[in-house]
Enzyme design. Structure first.
Site, PDB file in Angstrom:
ATOM      1  N   GLU A 161       0.812  -1.225   0.000  1.00  0.00           N
ATOM      2  CA  GLU A 161       0.000   0.000   0.000  1.00  0.00           C
ATOM      3  C   GLU A 161       0.844   1.274   0.000  1.00  0.00           C
ATOM      4  O   GLU A 161       0.726   2.131   0.879  1.00  0.00           O
ATOM      5  CB  GLU A 161      -0.964   0.001   1.190  1.00  0.00           C
ATOM      6  CG  GLU A 161      -1.928  -1.167   1.158  1.00  0.00           C
ATOM      7  CD  GLU A 161      -3.124  -1.022   2.088  1.00  0.00           C
ATOM      8  OE1 GLU A 161      -3.067  -0.167   2.979  1.00  0.00           O
ATOM      9  OE2 GLU A 161      -4.107  -1.753   1.874  1.00  0.00           O
ATOM     10  N   GLU A 367      -5.445  -9.250   0.424  1.00  0.00           N
ATOM     11  CA  GLU A 367      -6.192  -8.812   1.608  1.00  0.00           C
ATOM     12  C   GLU A 367      -7.629  -8.550   1.202  1.00  0.00           C
ATOM     13  O   GLU A 367      -7.882  -7.943   0.151  1.00  0.00           O
ATOM     14  CB  GLU A 367      -5.622  -7.505   2.199  1.00  0.00           C
ATOM     15  CG  GLU A 367      -4.368  -7.677   3.010  1.00  0.00           C
ATOM     16  CD  GLU A 367      -3.925  -6.381   3.685  1.00  0.00           C
ATOM     17  OE1 GLU A 367      -4.784  -5.580   4.119  1.00  0.00           O
ATOM     18  OE2 GLU A 367      -2.705  -6.174   3.765  1.00  0.00           O
TER      19      GLU A 367
END
Ligand code: BGP
Length: 466
Positions: A161, A367
């Site tokens: 991220e 995720e």
């Protein structure tokens, strides 16, 4: 339909489960510091889920679940405590044992090199990724990992991220009071991370390790607030600035014009050196890994006035607004959890199609999950809400695959309860309950939740579930 070799797994990251924050030579990280700052409100990284001492037991539970893959991360400061100097053999030993244990149990490790926990010594030395110097240190650390674990690890994820951590510099250990300056530093580190990512991929290719490597992208997916052309355009622009500018630079080896234009307009443009364009080129990833949770609603910015007509009687979300560009709303068709994350499996189908159509690279979901305050009753956790969430996601992944998307893995967040990145332990995501609270480590007993048994069946039936 899922292919027979589909990688059904589950996910965690080092600082969220390991504990042993200063054991066996590990250095201090940004996530240690961040959690210690909130020590009176939430659990810290000190013990976390004590995975460092209980990893064998945890791998046995993974095996019981039937996991084919496990997405984990390596803590840079365990391998090189100050981030740049001496290699810590005890850190290498720990990950060697963990990886061996996984392989022995037929679980494919999917390993992230940098998942939020950044060595604090590098902040002291040169302010972390805000400095170019960090690029070489990250490449060196990655090479140490490839050389030590690359014989057994075939899937590598570079930076988790990047967009999130560059927009929130305190995740990287950088604290700045001035908001504009904070954004500027964030974008500068974003650029350095882009170069670091490209160089790490090139380094990996040089070693001929016969595996795969790619980025981990946080992919919030946006719907327009109405069919008004300005709203439709804004939703696209926001998604470009939050997601696709990063995948574009990874894929095309060049920052896209729409990003440069936006940053220049807002006095946020990062410094580039003469050879940077060259450095970014020819580092195409093998896949794109996605952290995918929710969808958002975006409309054009109207000087703070919410859209107010029949078509868009939407509840505003002022916490997300981007001044001058976009206003955010809640989706009246979807359910939201306590932290305002919605459940939108159709959105996942839509997101997978979009990402696939743009690059035609294999996709991994590393995720995806639901945070909830779970309750332990008689040694059981009845998390039917999580089963419903996962069920919807699996069904819509299958539809996306039928539509031609090359999806190769699904790793729900998270294998076990972990420290949330901001909210401590009580925002639980795990398939396995950890018996501890924010302030009491209790016995840290591992207790499979109902969702564990549901997912076990799902894996056995290769996703062919009701
Ligand atoms: C992702 C992070 C994870 C995890 C997850 C849930 O952004 O990669 O580390 O924390 O989000 O978020 P949170 O813990 O804030 O609920």
């Amino acid at each position: 339909m899922f292919k027979d070799n589909f990688l059904w797994g589950a996910s965690t990251s080092a600082f969220q489960i390991e504990g042993a924050w200063n054991e066996d030579g590990k250095g201090l990280t940004s996530m240690d510091v961040r959690s210690f700052k909130k020590e009176d409100q939430i659990a810290t990284t000190k013990v976390a889920m004590d995975h460092y001492h209980r990893f064998k037991e945890d791998v046995q539970l993974m095996k019981k679940l039937g996991m084919k893959a496990y997405r984990m991360s390596i803590s840079w400061a365990r391998i090189i405590p100050d981030g740049y100097g001496k290699i810590n053999q005890k850190g290498i030993d720990f990950y060697n044992q963990l990886i061996d244990e996984l392989v022995k149990n037929d679980i494919v490790p999917i390993v992230t090199l940098y998942h939020f926990d950044f060595p604090m010594e590098l902040i002291k030395k040169y302010n972390g990724f805000a400095s170019r110097e960090c690029i070489n240190d990250f490449v060196r650390y990655s090479k140490v990992c490839f050389e030590n674990f690359g014989d057994r690890v075939k899937y590598w994820l570079t930076i988790n991220e990047q967009m999130v951590i560059s927009q929130m510099p305190n995740f990287q250990g950088i604290y700045i009071n001035d908001k504009h300056e904070e954004k500027k530093v964030g974008w500068q580190s974003y650029h350095h991370m882009c170069i670091a990512h490209a160089l790490v991929i090139k380094e990996y290719r040089k070693l001929h390790l016969n595996g795969f490597i790619g980025p981990v992208i946080s992919y919030p997916t946006y719907y327009p607030a109405s069919v008004k052309p300005e709203d439709v355009l804004t939703a696209k622009q926001v998604e470009d600035l939050k997601v696709f500018c990063l995948t574009d630079v990874h894929f095309y080896g060049k920052h896209p014009d729409y990003l440069i234009h936006y940053l220049e307009k807002h006095d946020l443009m990062f410094k580039m050196e003469e050879h940077d364009e060259e450095l970014l080129k020819n580092a195409q990833p093998d896949f794109i890994a996605l952290n995918w949770y929710t969808t958002g609603i975006v409309g054009a910015y109207q000087d703070g006035q919410e859209i107010n007509n029949d078509e868009s009687a939407l509840k505003p979300r002022r916490d997300r607004n981007i001044k001058g560009l976009a206003q955010f709303y809640m989706n009246p068709y979807l359910e939201y959890n306590e932290w305002n994350w919605n459940t939108d499996p159709v959105g996942l189908h839509y997101a997978l199609l979009k990402m696939w159509e743009r690059y035609h690279l294999p996709l991994m979901i590393v995720e995806n999950g639901l945070g909830h305050r779970d309750v332990l009753e008689n040694n059981q956790v009845h998390d039917d809400y999580r089963i419903k969430y996962l069920q919807g996601m699996v069904k819509h992944m299958s539809k996306a695959i039928n539509d031609g998307v090359n999806l190769i893995s699904y790793c729900p967040w998270s294998f076990m309860d972990v420290l949330s990145s901001s909210d401590g332990i009580e925002k639980r995501y795990g398939l396995v309950y950890i018996d501890r609270t924010d302030f009491d480590c209790k016995n840290l007993k591992r207790i499979p939740k109902d969702s564990f048994y549901w997912y076990q069946k799902c894996i056995q039936k290769n996703g062919d579930i009701e």
